[in-house]
Structure formats: structure tokens, C-alpha cells
Design a protein around this motif. Structure first.
Motif, PDB file in Angstrom:
ATOM      1  N   ASP A   4       0.819  -1.212   0.000  1.00 34.33           N
ATOM      2  CA  ASP A   4       0.000   0.000   0.000  1.00 34.33           C
ATOM      3  C   ASP A   4       0.853   1.263   0.000  1.00 34.33           C
ATOM      4  O   ASP A   4       0.333   2.360  -0.104  1.00 34.33           O
ATOM      5  CB  ASP A   4      -0.974   0.003   1.182  1.00 34.33           C
ATOM      6  CG  ASP A   4      -0.282   0.021   2.530  1.00 34.33           C
ATOM      7  OD1 ASP A   4      -0.976   0.280   3.526  1.00 34.33           O
ATOM      8  OD2 ASP A   4       0.924  -0.227   2.587  1.00 34.33           O
ATOM      9  N   LEU A  35       1.109   9.686  -3.031  1.00 37.42           N
ATOM     10  CA  LEU A  35       1.436   9.586  -1.613  1.00 37.42           C
ATOM     11  C   LEU A  35       2.252  10.818  -1.249  1.00 37.42           C
ATOM     12  O   LEU A  35       3.271  11.109  -1.892  1.00 37.42           O
ATOM     13  CB  LEU A  35       2.237   8.314  -1.329  1.00 37.42           C
ATOM     14  CG  LEU A  35       2.510   7.986   0.141  1.00 37.42           C
ATOM     15  CD1 LEU A  35       1.201   7.689   0.874  1.00 37.42           C
ATOM     16  CD2 LEU A  35       3.456   6.792   0.250  1.00 37.42           C
ATOM     17  N   GLU A 104      -5.253  16.514   5.163  1.00 36.10           N
ATOM     18  CA  GLU A 104      -5.753  15.329   5.872  1.00 36.10           C
ATOM     19  C   GLU A 104      -7.138  14.927   5.361  1.00 36.10           C
ATOM     20  O   GLU A 104      -7.428  13.740   5.221  1.00 36.10           O
ATOM     21  CB  GLU A 104      -5.775  15.619   7.376  1.00 36.10           C
ATOM     22  CG  GLU A 104      -4.373  15.713   7.985  1.00 36.10           C
ATOM     23  CD  GLU A 104      -4.345  16.392   9.348  1.00 36.10           C
ATOM     24  OE1 GLU A 104      -3.269  16.407   9.970  1.00 36.10           O
ATOM     25  OE2 GLU A 104      -5.394  16.932   9.774  1.00 36.10           O
ATOM     26  N   GLY A 108      -6.437  11.586   3.134  1.00 39.22           N
ATOM     27  CA  GLY A 108      -6.676  10.423   3.979  1.00 39.22           C
ATOM     28  C   GLY A 108      -5.419   9.588   4.139  1.00 39.22           C
ATOM     29  O   GLY A 108      -4.367  10.103   4.550  1.00 39.22           O
ATOM     30  N   ASP A 109      -5.484   8.293   3.789  1.00 35.30           N
ATOM     31  CA  ASP A 109      -4.324   7.429   3.975  1.00 35.30           C
ATOM     32  C   ASP A 109      -3.261   7.621   2.895  1.00 35.30           C
ATOM     33  O   ASP A 109      -2.243   6.928   2.884  1.00 35.30           O
ATOM     34  CB  ASP A 109      -4.745   5.955   4.054  1.00 35.30           C
ATOM     35  CG  ASP A 109      -5.460   5.479   2.800  1.00 35.30           C
ATOM     36  OD1 ASP A 109      -5.546   6.249   1.825  1.00 35.30           O
ATOM     37  OD2 ASP A 109      -5.924   4.318   2.793  1.00 35.30           O
ATOM     38  N   ARG A 110      -3.491   8.589   1.995  1.00 36.24           N
ATOM     39  CA  ARG A 110      -2.443   8.924   1.028  1.00 36.24           C
ATOM     40  C   ARG A 110      -1.467   9.959   1.586  1.00 36.24           C
ATOM     41  O   ARG A 110      -0.572  10.428   0.879  1.00 36.24           O
ATOM     42  CB  ARG A 110      -3.073   9.443  -0.272  1.00 36.24           C
ATOM     43  CG  ARG A 110      -3.879   8.379  -1.019  1.00 36.24           C
ATOM     44  CD  ARG A 110      -4.525   8.953  -2.261  1.00 36.24           C
ATOM     45  NE  ARG A 110      -5.556   9.927  -1.921  1.00 36.24           N
ATOM     46  CZ  ARG A 110      -6.156  10.731  -2.812  1.00 36.24           C
ATOM     47  NH1 ARG A 110      -5.809  10.671  -4.086  1.00 36.24           N
ATOM     48  NH2 ARG A 110      -7.102  11.563  -2.429  1.00 36.24           N
ATOM     49  N   LEU A 112       1.366  10.313   4.426  1.00 35.08           N
ATOM     50  CA  LEU A 112       2.217   9.541   5.322  1.00 35.08           C
ATOM     51  C   LEU A 112       3.057  10.518   6.132  1.00 35.08           C
ATOM     52  O   LEU A 112       3.912  11.223   5.585  1.00 35.08           O
ATOM     53  CB  LEU A 112       3.118   8.599   4.524  1.00 35.08           C
ATOM     54  CG  LEU A 112       4.092   7.727   5.327  1.00 35.08           C
ATOM     55  CD1 LEU A 112       3.330   6.754   6.218  1.00 35.08           C
ATOM     56  CD2 LEU A 112       5.034   6.973   4.399  1.00 35.08           C
TER      57      LEU A 112
END
Length: 382
Positions: A4, A35, A104, A108-110, A112
Motif C-alpha cells: 500500500d 502519496l 488530511e 486520507g491514507d495517502r 504519510l
């Protein structure tokens, strides 16, 4: 490494430049798996970025406007000894908090965070914790590169936001209050009224050195506030040192054999005379979102080199400021500049001065000695 973390586009550096690229891709090319990699706990750092309305094209405002925390449609003011001027151009400020919240929410989860790079190459970011992020393309937006390749003066500052016990009475930004004592180059105080009781006070210097004596500037801000009758609690602090580039070697700053694409200050994308990068960060992010991911290193370097060439006039002005004017007399250059037409002033800050603007800025009664100015201008430019 987990799969991921693999992506199409990896952006290292979650400041203004990297953050705007991520937001532009999220809006315009949502199919690109990106990312954003930031070493801090949240993106953005601890900064306040401000801009005039004319700095960003109307068609591009959609990218930056959601990040604006404070806007002053009534314009702004400047103060110099014997001269005060109000200008009608609206002014805006973007805060770290607004940038972080937007990233944020959109990524989201992209996003780091807490991830520090050990090495970066055109298709991978190698983290110090042993993980490797593989990507079709990598953009390095981690702040300044090798500044030893550039000839710089410095704009350095410390800022305090004060929650005043009583209304402070400032109704619009004061971009420069140069009526203060001239210390360590051209000194001025910058004021932003966040609300009727909260005032951001920044002590700023155009200096020959990047050394920043934070306690001394803290004390000067406190003395300035006390002299104005502003008493209260400091609710926010920040500090910074920006390069004011008046020469150097682009080929050294970004060598041809460096194969990693760059953005922001690392690419030299800022106004050389002021050090401000927000207008260029917006333009670059939207340009980049329309480029193919293959070939980004060469494309971004060509973009940055063209920007360097266009900045030659502003570097010339910087050589005059730092080479021809005595440090305690540099304020006279800015005082004269702020007597010019508002539209000329606006184009200057946006880095879009016309040929007529450039001639007008340099003609007329000189604010520095002619002999010193000519000696400075005859130095071989870079």
C-alpha cells in the motif's frame, strides 16, 4: 515493505509546495495514486503564507482559497519615516492549520507523516526506518537545496500572535512599518489583525547574514507592542529565514545529473527579491498536474531554469539592495518603491513586472549613491 506504499506519484515534503501539488492532483487527476510523505507529525510545519489578490490568477484561486484563514478586502498599508500609504489591493493569509486540515481531509491514507527519507531517487523514496516507497515518479519538495550555489541576502523574521486584553485598533494589514529603529539591515514590523483583539506582530530584516537572534527579536516585538499599548498573551510564535537571491549558478543549484524532479524552494521557485514562494507554488502545482508522470525530472528542471532566467531583473535589484545601499539606509529603496503606482507594485510582488515597470523602478532620483550602484551593477552577474 507493504504494497500500500507503492504509488504512481510520491511527493516528499508536506509544506506549501508539496501540499499544493497533492491537492491539485487530488482535484484534477484523482486516478493518479499519490502519496505525500512528510517527516513531521502533521504537514505544513509552522508557517504563515500571505499573498495579495493579484499574486494568483483568478482562474487559479480555487486551489488556494480554501486554505485562506484570514482575508482583508479593505487592502493594506505601509509606514515609512515621513510617509504613510494605504493601498486598496486585498490581502490574504494561509495558515499551517488550514493547509494541514485540507491535506488530511483530501488525502486520507495517502498522507504519510512521521516519515524521514534516507535517500531519494527518481522512482523511490528510501525511509530511515527501512521501508521503500516505489513510484512511477518522485517529486522532491523538501525546502531549500544547496544555497551555497547562490549569492544571497536574507529576509529573516520572528512573529508573535498576541491576544490583546483590549481591542488593538488595527483594521488592515500593515505590510511594512519601517518607522522602527534600523538594525541589522532593513528592518520593519509586519502587522496582521486576525480579529479585533488578536494581532500578529512580525519583526523582519533584510540582512547580510542568516543568523537569527530569536531572544533579541522576541524582546523587540514585546517592546514594540508595549509602546503601542498592546498588552496580552502570546498565543502563537513562528520564525524563519528566507533567501533573497541576487546571483549564483543555477547549474550548481540543480545539476543536470540530478535525476530527481523538484518543486518549491528546492527548485528555486520563488520571487528572488522577496523570497516569497506562494504565487509560484500555485502556478507550478497546476502546471504539474497537466504533465505526464514520465519525464518529470527533465520537465521540472526546464520549468525551473526558465523561472531562473525570468528572475534576472529581480536579482539585479537584489544586488543593488545588498551591494549599493548601506544597511541602515536600505529602507529608502522601499520607501521610494512604495510611492510608485499600485498596479506596478502589485505586478512586482507577483513576479510579473512589465518592461515599462522595470524601467520605472530604476529611473528617477536614485535612493542609493550612483557610484555604489554602478559598481554593484558592473559586477559580473550570474
Amino acid at each position: 515493505m507493504t504494497s500500500d506504499l507503492d504509488c504512481d506519484l510520491a511527493i516528499i515534503g508536506g509544506g506549501l509546495a508539496g501540499g499544493l501539488i497533492a491537492l491539485a492532483f487530488a482535484a484534477l487527476r484523482p486516478e493518479v495514486r499519490l502519496l505525500l510523505v512528510e517527516q513531521g507529525e502533521r504537514p505544513g510545519g509552522n508557517h504563515l503564507w500571505s499573498f495579495f489578490d493579484g499574486d494568483v490568477a483568478s482562474a487559479d484561486r480555487w486551489l488556494i482559497d480554501p486554505l485562506v484563514a484570514h482575508r482583508w478586502p479593505q487592502g493594506h498599508a505601509v509606514y515609512f519615516p515621513g510617509h504613510r500609504r494605504d493601498l486598496a489591493t486585498p490581502y490574504n493569509s494561509v495558515t499551517t492549520v488550514q493547509l494541514a486540515v485540507a491535506l488530511e481531509r483530501q488525502l486520507g491514507d495517502r498522507l504519510l507523516t512521521g516519515a524521514t527519507a534516507d535517500a531519494v531517487d527518481p522512482r523511490a523514496i528510501h525511509l530511515i526506518d527501512g521501508r521503500t516507497i516505489r513510484a512511477q515518479a518522485v517529486i522532491d519538495a523538501r525546502g531549500a537545496g544547496d544555497l551555497s550555489a547562490l549569492r544571497c541576502g536574507w529576509q529573516k523574521f520572528v512573529g508573535h500572535a498576541i491576544r490583546c486584553d483590549d481591542p488593538h485598533g488595527i483594521n488592515r494589514p500593515v505590510i511594512m512599518d519601517a518607522t522602527v529603529d534600523q538594525i541589522d539591515g532593513y528592518r520593519f514590523v509586519y502587522l496582521l489583525p486576525w480579529d479585533d483583539r488578536t494581532l500578529f506582530i512580525e519583526d523582519t530584516y533584510y540582512s547580510d547574514t542568516p543568523d537569527l537572534d530569536v531572544p533579541a527579536l522576541d524582546a523587540r516585538i514585546a517592546a514594540y507592542a508595549q509602546a503601542k499599548g498592546w498588552h496580552g498573551e502570546v498565543v502563537h510564535r513562528e520564525q524563519g529565514v528566507l533567501p533573497v537571491v541576487h546571483g549564483g549558478d543555477f547549474e550548481r543549484y540543480w545539476p543536470k545529473d540530478d535525476p530527481v524532479a523538484r518543486a518549491g524552494v528546492r527548485a528555486g521557485l520563488f520571487q528572488p527579491m522577496t523570497g516569497y514562494s506562494l504565487p509560484d507554488a500555485v502556478r507550478f502545482a497546476l502546471w504539474l498536474a497537466n504533465q505526464p508522470l514520465d519525464g518529470l525530472p527533465a520537465a521540472t528542471r526546464a520549468y525551473a531554469k526558465a523561472h531562473w532566467r525570468r528572475g534576472g531583473y529581480y536579482r539585479l535589484l537584489g544586488r543593488m539592495l545588498f551591494g549599493a545601499a548601506m544597511p541602515d539606509q536600505r529602507w529608502r529603496i522601499f520607501a521610494r518603491f512604495y510611492r510608485l503606482r499600485p498596479d506596478l507594485i502589485q505586478r512586482f510582488y507577483a513576479g510579473r513586472s512589465t518592461i515599462a515597470d522595470r524601467i520605472r523602478i530604476l529611473c528617477g532620483r536614485p535612493p542609493v549613491p550612483i557610484r555604489d550602484a554602478m559598481r554593484t551593477l558592473w559586477n559580473p552577474p550570474a
